[in-house]
Design a protein around this motif. Structure first.
Motif, PDB file in Angstrom:
ATOM      1  N   TYR A  75      -8.971  34.273 164.849  1.00 45.81           N
ATOM      2  CA  TYR A  75      -8.225  34.432 163.596  1.00 45.81           C
ATOM      3  C   TYR A  75      -7.041  33.462 163.554  1.00 45.81           C
ATOM      4  N   GLN A  94      -8.939  40.266 156.410  1.00 49.63           N
ATOM      5  CA  GLN A  94      -8.672  40.886 157.710  1.00 49.63           C
ATOM      6  C   GLN A  94      -8.010  42.242 157.541  1.00 49.63           C
ATOM      7  N   ARG A 133     -17.173  41.705 163.998  1.00 52.02           N
ATOM      8  CA  ARG A 133     -16.170  40.958 163.228  1.00 52.02           C
ATOM      9  C   ARG A 133     -15.960  39.569 163.833  1.00 52.02           C
ATOM     10  N   LEU A 137     -16.349  36.101 161.773  1.00 48.90           N
ATOM     11  CA  LEU A 137     -15.333  35.047 161.696  1.00 48.90           C
ATOM     12  C   LEU A 137     -15.855  33.723 162.249  1.00 48.90           C
TER      13      LEU A 137
END
Length: 146
Positions: A75, A94, A133, A137
Motif C-alpha cells: 500500500y 482501503q 487483499r 493490490l
C-alpha cells in the motif's frame, strides 16, 4: 408435430435438466458456515507449527501478521507511485476494505461465539481476507506502476 420437433424439445429438456442437476450437485450446502464458501480456496500455511486444533489460532495469527505486513508495504509503495487522484481512490478503497474485513470477521466471530476454539474462526477470517487483499493490490499495482 413432426419427429424432429419432438426430439429437439426432448433434447433441450434433457440438457436443461442435466444443467440444473449439475448446478445443484456442484453447490454443496454450507448451512453451518455464515460465510458460505467465501473463504474456500485460500490456504493458510504455517511451516514449523504442527497442525492441531490448539495451534490453529497461532497459525492464523502469524499468517495474518505476515499478510498485514506485506499489505502495508504494498500500500505504501502504491501511495508513493500514485498521482493525486489515484491516492484518493486508494485511500477510499482501503478504508472501505478495512470496514468490510471488520464486519465480515465480526459476523464470523459472532456466529461461532459458543464454539470450542471460537477464536480460530475470527483469526482465519482476518488472515484470509488480508491474504486476498494483498493479491488484489498486487493486481491493481500493475495499472498504477506504469
Amino acid at each position: 408435430m413432426n419427429k424432429k420437433k419432438i426430439n429437439l424439445k426432448y433434447n433441450l429438456f434433457s440438457v436443461l435438466s442435466i444443467s440444473i442437476l449439475s448446478v445443484t450437485v456442484a453447490s454443496p450446502s454450507h448451512a453451518d458456515d455464515p460465510t458460505g464458501s467465501y473463504f474456500d480456496g485460500t490456504e493458510i500455511k504455517c511451516p514449523g507449527i504442527p497442525f492441531a486444533e490448539s495451534t490453529v489460532v497461532q497459525c492464523n495469527t502469524i499468517a495474518f501478521q505476515n499478510a498485514d505486513r506485506e499489505l502495508n508495504q504494498l500500500y505504501q509503495k502504491l501511495m508513493k507511485t500514485a498521482d493525486t487522484k489515484e491516492k484518493e481512490y486508494l485511500q477510499t478503497m482501503q478504508q472501505a476494505w478495512i470496514k468490510l474485513k471488520e464486519s465480515q470477521c465480526g459476523l464470523v466471530n459472532y456466529y461461532y461465539r459458543d464454539a470450542r476454539f471460537s477464536e480460530k474462526w475470527k483469526t482465519r477470517c482476518e488472515a484470509i481476507m488480508t491474504i486476498r487483499r494483498v493479491e488484489e493490490l498486487k493486481q491493481l499495482s500493475t495499472g498504477i506502476d506504469w
